[in-house]
Write a protein that holds these residues in place. Structure first.
Motif, short mmCIF file in Angstrom:
data_model
loop_
_atom_site.label_atom_id
_atom_site.label_comp_id
_atom_site.label_asym_id
_atom_site.label_seq_id
_atom_site.Cartn_x
_atom_site.Cartn_y
_atom_site.Cartn_z
N ASN A 1 -0.89 11.57 5.04
CA ASN A 1 -1.20 10.70 3.91
C ASN A 1 -1.70 11.51 2.72
O ASN A 1 -1.37 11.21 1.57
CB ASN A 1 -2.23 9.66 4.32
N LEU A 2 -2.47 12.55 2.97
CA LEU A 2 -2.97 13.38 1.87
C LEU A 2 -1.88 14.27 1.29
O LEU A 2 -1.94 14.64 0.11
CB LEU A 2 -4.15 14.22 2.35
N LYS A 3 -0.87 14.62 2.10
CA LYS A 3 0.22 15.47 1.62
C LYS A 3 1.25 14.71 0.80
O LYS A 3 1.97 15.32 0.02
CB LYS A 3 0.93 16.15 2.80
N VAL B 1 4.00 -1.31 4.22
CA VAL B 1 2.79 -0.73 4.80
C VAL B 1 3.11 -0.11 6.14
O VAL B 1 3.89 -0.65 6.92
CB VAL B 1 1.71 -1.84 4.94
N ARG B 2 2.49 1.03 6.42
CA ARG B 2 2.61 1.68 7.73
C ARG B 2 1.33 2.44 8.00
O ARG B 2 0.54 2.70 7.10
CB ARG B 2 3.81 2.59 7.78
N CYS C 1 1.97 9.52 14.73
CA CYS C 1 2.35 9.48 13.33
C CYS C 1 3.88 9.48 13.23
O CYS C 1 4.53 10.33 13.83
CB CYS C 1 1.76 10.68 12.60
N PRO C 2 4.46 8.57 12.46
CA PRO C 2 5.92 8.55 12.35
C PRO C 2 6.48 9.73 11.56
O PRO C 2 7.67 10.02 11.65
CB PRO C 2 6.21 7.23 11.63
N GLU D 1 -4.55 6.06 9.07
CA GLU D 1 -4.77 5.57 7.71
C GLU D 1 -3.62 4.66 7.31
O GLU D 1 -2.48 4.88 7.69
CB GLU D 1 -4.87 6.72 6.71
N LEU D 2 -3.95 3.65 6.53
CA LEU D 2 -2.95 2.73 6.01
C LEU D 2 -2.24 3.41 4.84
O LEU D 2 -2.88 3.97 3.95
CB LEU D 2 -3.64 1.45 5.53
N ASP D 3 -0.92 3.37 4.85
CA ASP D 3 -0.12 4.03 3.81
C ASP D 3 0.85 3.03 3.22
O ASP D 3 1.46 2.24 3.95
CB ASP D 3 0.65 5.20 4.43
N HIS D 4 0.98 3.04 1.90
CA HIS D 4 1.99 2.23 1.22
C HIS D 4 3.21 3.12 0.98
O HIS D 4 3.09 4.18 0.38
CB HIS D 4 1.44 1.71 -0.11
N ILE D 5 4.36 2.69 1.47
CA ILE D 5 5.58 3.48 1.32
C ILE D 5 5.90 3.65 -0.15
O ILE D 5 6.12 4.76 -0.63
CB ILE D 5 6.73 2.81 2.09
N VAL D 6 5.95 2.56 -0.89
CA VAL D 6 6.02 2.60 -2.35
C VAL D 6 4.60 2.36 -2.83
O VAL D 6 4.07 1.26 -2.66
CB VAL D 6 6.98 1.52 -2.91
N PRO D 7 3.92 3.37 -3.39
CA PRO D 7 2.50 3.24 -3.73
C PRO D 7 2.22 2.09 -4.70
O PRO D 7 3.08 1.72 -5.51
CB PRO D 7 2.17 4.58 -4.36
#
Length: 123
Positions: free
Chosen positions: A101-103, A93-94, A57-58, A75-81
């Motif tokens: 991701n939940l935090k 995307v990262r 995890c970065p 999990e796929l995460d959008h930096i700017v949601p």
């Protein structure tokens, strides 16, 4: 025929009565619907490639696993949601662990790094 038997007879074969499966399907459907309406260039093949390359995890440097719904799962995460104007592009995307991701806040306010022009919706 009573209501209970009618429900059992006509229940969808995809839900199988398992609430986790049903919730996962609903989340995936909602994500696809939100991402389709915006400019995006992340295909399922690119997403698979990102998941294969991601080892740690970065954000927290924990070793990630491929098993879903664990704190260390990928999990796929959008930096700017997407909800605040982000796009479904490679620059936005990262892959991060589920716990991070939940935090993250829903407005993406915790990200302090560079945001590419393609990460923001051009409209």
């Amino acid at each position: 025929m009573c209501r209970r038997h009618y429900r059992q007879k006509n229940r969808s074969k995809w839900s199988d009565g398992n609430p986790e499966t049903r919730r996962a399907r609903e989340r995936a459907k909602t994500h696809r619907r939100r991402a389709v309406g915006r400019y995006g260039d992340v295909t399922p093949a690119i997403e698979r490639e990102l998941r294969v390359k991601a080892r740690r995890c970065p954000l927290c440097a924990v070793r990630m696993t491929d098993q879903p719904y664990l704190p260390a799962s990928k999990e796929l995460d959008h930096i700017v949601p997407l909800g605040v104007g982000g796009t479904h592009t490679i620059g936005n995307v990262r892959i991060i662990c589920r716990a991070c991701n939940l935090k993250r806040p829903k407005d993406g306010g915790d990200y302090a790094g560079p945001v590419t022009l393609f990460a923001l919706e051009v409209a």
